[in-house]
Design a protein around this motif. Sequence first.
Motif, PDB file in Angstrom:
ATOM      1  N   LYS A  66      25.151  44.847  38.880  1.00  0.00           N
ATOM      2  CA  LYS A  66      24.921  45.108  37.466  1.00  0.00           C
ATOM      3  C   LYS A  66      26.260  45.092  36.732  1.00  0.00           C
ATOM      4  CE  LYS A  66      22.919  48.533  34.370  1.00  0.00           C
ATOM      5  NZ  LYS A  66      22.380  49.862  34.227  1.00  0.00           N
ATOM      6  N   VAL A  67      26.296  44.432  35.584  1.00  0.00           N
ATOM      7  CA  VAL A  67      27.515  44.368  34.785  1.00  0.00           C
ATOM      8  C   VAL A  67      27.317  45.189  33.518  1.00  0.00           C
ATOM      9  CG1 VAL A  67      29.107  42.864  33.538  1.00  0.00           C
ATOM     10  CG2 VAL A  67      28.088  42.083  35.688  1.00  0.00           C
ATOM     11  N   GLY A  68      28.268  46.055  33.247  1.00  0.00           N
ATOM     12  CA  GLY A  68      28.185  46.924  32.074  1.00  0.00           C
ATOM     13  C   GLY A  68      29.125  46.483  30.964  1.00  0.00           C
ATOM     14  N   PRO A  69      29.483  47.403  30.086  1.00  0.00           N
ATOM     15  CA  PRO A  69      30.337  47.067  28.937  1.00  0.00           C
ATOM     16  C   PRO A  69      31.816  46.944  29.313  1.00  0.00           C
ATOM     17  CG  PRO A  69      29.862  49.388  28.922  1.00  0.00           C
ATOM     18  CD  PRO A  69      29.056  48.801  30.060  1.00  0.00           C
ATOM     19  N   ARG A  70      32.576  46.379  28.427  1.00  0.00           N
ATOM     20  CA  ARG A  70      34.031  46.312  28.578  1.00  0.00           C
ATOM     21  C   ARG A  70      34.606  47.619  28.013  1.00  0.00           C
ATOM     22  NH1 ARG A  70      37.381  43.044  30.692  1.00  0.00           N
ATOM     23  NH2 ARG A  70      39.504  42.859  29.935  1.00  0.00           N
ATOM     24  N   VAL A  71      35.500  48.225  28.763  1.00  0.00           N
ATOM     25  CA  VAL A  71      36.086  49.502  28.377  1.00  0.00           C
ATOM     26  C   VAL A  71      37.594  49.304  28.170  1.00  0.00           C
ATOM     27  CG1 VAL A  71      36.447  51.894  29.074  1.00  0.00           C
ATOM     28  CG2 VAL A  71      34.353  50.733  29.717  1.00  0.00           C
ATOM     29  N   ASN A 106      30.953  51.226  39.801  1.00  0.00           N
ATOM     30  CA  ASN A 106      31.800  51.571  40.943  1.00  0.00           C
ATOM     31  C   ASN A 106      32.916  50.550  41.169  1.00  0.00           C
ATOM     32  OD1 ASN A 106      30.280  49.497  41.978  1.00  0.00           O
ATOM     33  ND2 ASN A 106      29.806  50.518  43.907  1.00  0.00           N
ATOM     34  N   VAL A 107      32.996  49.524  40.300  1.00  0.00           N
ATOM     35  CA  VAL A 107      34.090  48.553  40.357  1.00  0.00           C
ATOM     36  C   VAL A 107      34.518  48.164  38.943  1.00  0.00           C
ATOM     37  CG1 VAL A 107      33.459  47.543  42.598  1.00  0.00           C
ATOM     38  CG2 VAL A 107      32.513  46.575  40.509  1.00  0.00           C
ATOM     39  N   LEU A 108      35.744  47.658  38.856  1.00  0.00           N
ATOM     40  CA  LEU A 108      36.264  47.134  37.594  1.00  0.00           C
ATOM     41  C   LEU A 108      36.464  45.629  37.748  1.00  0.00           C
ATOM     42  CD1 LEU A 108      38.962  49.841  36.739  1.00  0.00           C
ATOM     43  CD2 LEU A 108      36.649  49.638  35.817  1.00  0.00           C
ATOM     44  N   LEU A 109      35.933  44.856  36.807  1.00  0.00           N
ATOM     45  CA  LEU A 109      36.074  43.400  36.807  1.00  0.00           C
ATOM     46  C   LEU A 109      36.877  42.961  35.589  1.00  0.00           C
ATOM     47  CD1 LEU A 109      32.346  42.460  37.575  1.00  0.00           C
ATOM     48  CD2 LEU A 109      34.198  42.777  39.219  1.00  0.00           C
ATOM     49  N   ASP A 110      37.417  41.763  35.654  1.00  0.00           N
ATOM     50  CA  ASP A 110      38.162  41.178  34.530  1.00  0.00           C
ATOM     51  C   ASP A 110      39.181  42.160  33.949  1.00  0.00           C
ATOM     52  OD1 ASP A 110      36.626  38.874  34.801  1.00  0.00           O
ATOM     53  OD2 ASP A 110      35.082  39.648  33.455  1.00  0.00           O
ATOM     54  N   GLU A 111      40.036  42.669  34.814  1.00  0.00           N
ATOM     55  CA  GLU A 111      41.037  43.655  34.395  1.00  0.00           C
ATOM     56  C   GLU A 111      42.202  42.981  33.671  1.00  0.00           C
ATOM     57  OE1 GLU A 111      42.204  46.536  37.441  1.00  0.00           O
ATOM     58  OE2 GLU A 111      40.527  45.789  38.628  1.00  0.00           O
ATOM     59  N   GLN A 112      42.744  43.706  32.720  1.00  0.00           N
ATOM     60  CA  GLN A 112      43.886  43.218  31.959  1.00  0.00           C
ATOM     61  C   GLN A 112      44.671  44.408  31.435  1.00  0.00           C
ATOM     62  OE1 GLN A 112      42.693  40.862  28.597  1.00  0.00           O
ATOM     63  NE2 GLN A 112      44.628  39.754  28.544  1.00  0.00           N
ATOM     64  N   TRP A 113      45.999  44.317  31.453  1.00  0.00           N
ATOM     65  CA  TRP A 113      46.825  45.397  30.949  1.00  0.00           C
ATOM     66  C   TRP A 113      48.073  44.853  30.259  1.00  0.00           C
ATOM     67  CZ3 TRP A 113      51.731  45.221  32.757  1.00  0.00           C
ATOM     68  CH2 TRP A 113      51.952  44.653  34.007  1.00  0.00           C
ATOM     69  N   ASP A 114      48.631  45.666  29.402  1.00  0.00           N
ATOM     70  CA  ASP A 114      49.965  45.393  28.875  1.00  0.00           C
ATOM     71  C   ASP A 114      50.694  46.716  28.714  1.00  0.00           C
ATOM     72  OD1 ASP A 114      49.900  46.206  25.872  1.00  0.00           O
ATOM     73  OD2 ASP A 114      48.138  44.930  26.090  1.00  0.00           O
ATOM     74  N   CYS A 115      51.995  46.647  28.899  1.00  0.00           N
ATOM     75  CA  CYS A 115      52.842  47.838  28.910  1.00  0.00           C
ATOM     76  C   CYS A 115      54.018  47.602  27.979  1.00  0.00           C
ATOM     77  CB  CYS A 115      53.333  48.089  30.336  1.00  0.00           C
ATOM     78  SG  CYS A 115      54.496  49.452  30.491  1.00  0.00           S
ATOM     79  N   TYR A 133      44.933  49.274  28.924  1.00  0.00           N
ATOM     80  CA  TYR A 133      44.268  48.758  30.120  1.00  0.00           C
ATOM     81  C   TYR A 133      42.807  48.527  29.763  1.00  0.00           C
ATOM     82  CZ  TYR A 133      44.265  47.967  35.170  1.00  0.00           C
ATOM     83  OH  TYR A 133      44.240  47.386  36.404  1.00  0.00           O
ATOM     84  N   SER A 134      42.294  47.349  30.040  1.00  0.00           N
ATOM     85  CA  SER A 134      40.885  47.063  29.764  1.00  0.00           C
ATOM     86  C   SER A 134      40.244  46.406  30.978  1.00  0.00           C
ATOM     87  CB  SER A 134      40.745  46.163  28.529  1.00  0.00           C
ATOM     88  OG  SER A 134      41.363  44.930  28.756  1.00  0.00           O
ATOM     89  N   ALA A 135      38.963  46.645  31.119  1.00  0.00           N
ATOM     90  CA  ALA A 135      38.203  46.077  32.237  1.00  0.00           C
ATOM     91  C   ALA A 135      36.712  46.154  31.916  1.00  0.00           C
ATOM     92  CB  ALA A 135      38.497  46.835  33.529  1.00  0.00           C
ATOM     93  N   THR A 136      35.947  45.376  32.648  1.00  0.00           N
ATOM     94  CA  THR A 136      34.493  45.404  32.529  1.00  0.00           C
ATOM     95  C   THR A 136      33.940  46.287  33.641  1.00  0.00           C
ATOM     96  OG1 THR A 136      34.505  43.162  31.637  1.00  0.00           O
ATOM     97  CG2 THR A 136      32.408  43.980  32.480  1.00  0.00           C
ATOM     98  N   VAL A 137      33.092  47.207  33.275  1.00  0.00           N
ATOM     99  CA  VAL A 137      32.471  48.121  34.242  1.00  0.00           C
ATOM    100  C   VAL A 137      31.326  47.384  34.933  1.00  0.00           C
ATOM    101  CG1 VAL A 137      31.220  50.284  34.497  1.00  0.00           C
ATOM    102  CG2 VAL A 137      33.062  50.114  32.830  1.00  0.00           C
ATOM    103  N   ALA A 138      31.233  47.539  36.251  1.00  0.00           N
ATOM    104  CA  ALA A 138      30.152  46.886  37.001  1.00  0.00           C
ATOM    105  C   ALA A 138      29.774  47.726  38.210  1.00  0.00           C
ATOM    106  CB  ALA A 138      30.581  45.490  37.440  1.00  0.00           C
ATOM    107  N   ARG A 139      28.640  47.368  38.772  1.00  0.00           N
ATOM    108  CA  ARG A 139      28.156  47.998  39.994  1.00  0.00           C
ATOM    109  C   ARG A 139      28.096  46.917  41.059  1.00  0.00           C
ATOM    110  NH1 ARG A 139      27.667  52.610  41.439  1.00  0.00           N
ATOM    111  NH2 ARG A 139      26.158  53.330  42.908  1.00  0.00           N
TER     112      ARG A 139
END
Length: 172
Positions: A66-71, A106-115, A133-139
């Motif tokens: 299952k794929v959830g929203p981007r956080v 329980n997993v993070l997909l399409d992760e991206q960060w900037d510092c 830090y952003s990622a898509t929440v998924a199961r």
Amino acid sequence: MYLKLSLPHDMFDYCLQIFSSFCNNQFAICRKLRDVGGVEDDDSSIKSSSGPARTHDVLADTKPVKVGPRVVHTERFICKGGVDSGRLLDLSRKKLYMTAKAMGGNVLLDEQWDCRIRYPKLQKHEFKVTIHYSATVARSFFPDGQRPVGIEAAKGIKGLMTVLDRHAESWC
């Protein structure tokens, strides 16, 4: 309300007072913008990023249940002595992962960060670090990578880091 100004000297004092008040207000606004980062100088900061959004190699060839929203998660740190960006990224990712677990993932997909690390001003020796830090929440049936993607691209400042303050914000 009208002011009674009889002599030119009184008018001059009045104008000088108004002008001084105006200048003080403008200087206060400029100082406030500088302190919160509204007016930035690119030479006074170090920037690094993960590049385009990507998923951990552990989960790259798997299909989530299952794929959830981007956080999106933003944290601001104040550090003294040095900046270990990799460690701060790891802390930010853990906070984002906790948000994902609270949402049923329980997993993070399409992760991206900037510092972004801003050098200290006025010899305070305190670095201001902002991490987005952003990622898509998924199961998924497979475990999460538990490390930030592209962490080798993180730039820091050598020294013994002490975190003096930490503020976090999360958005869905």
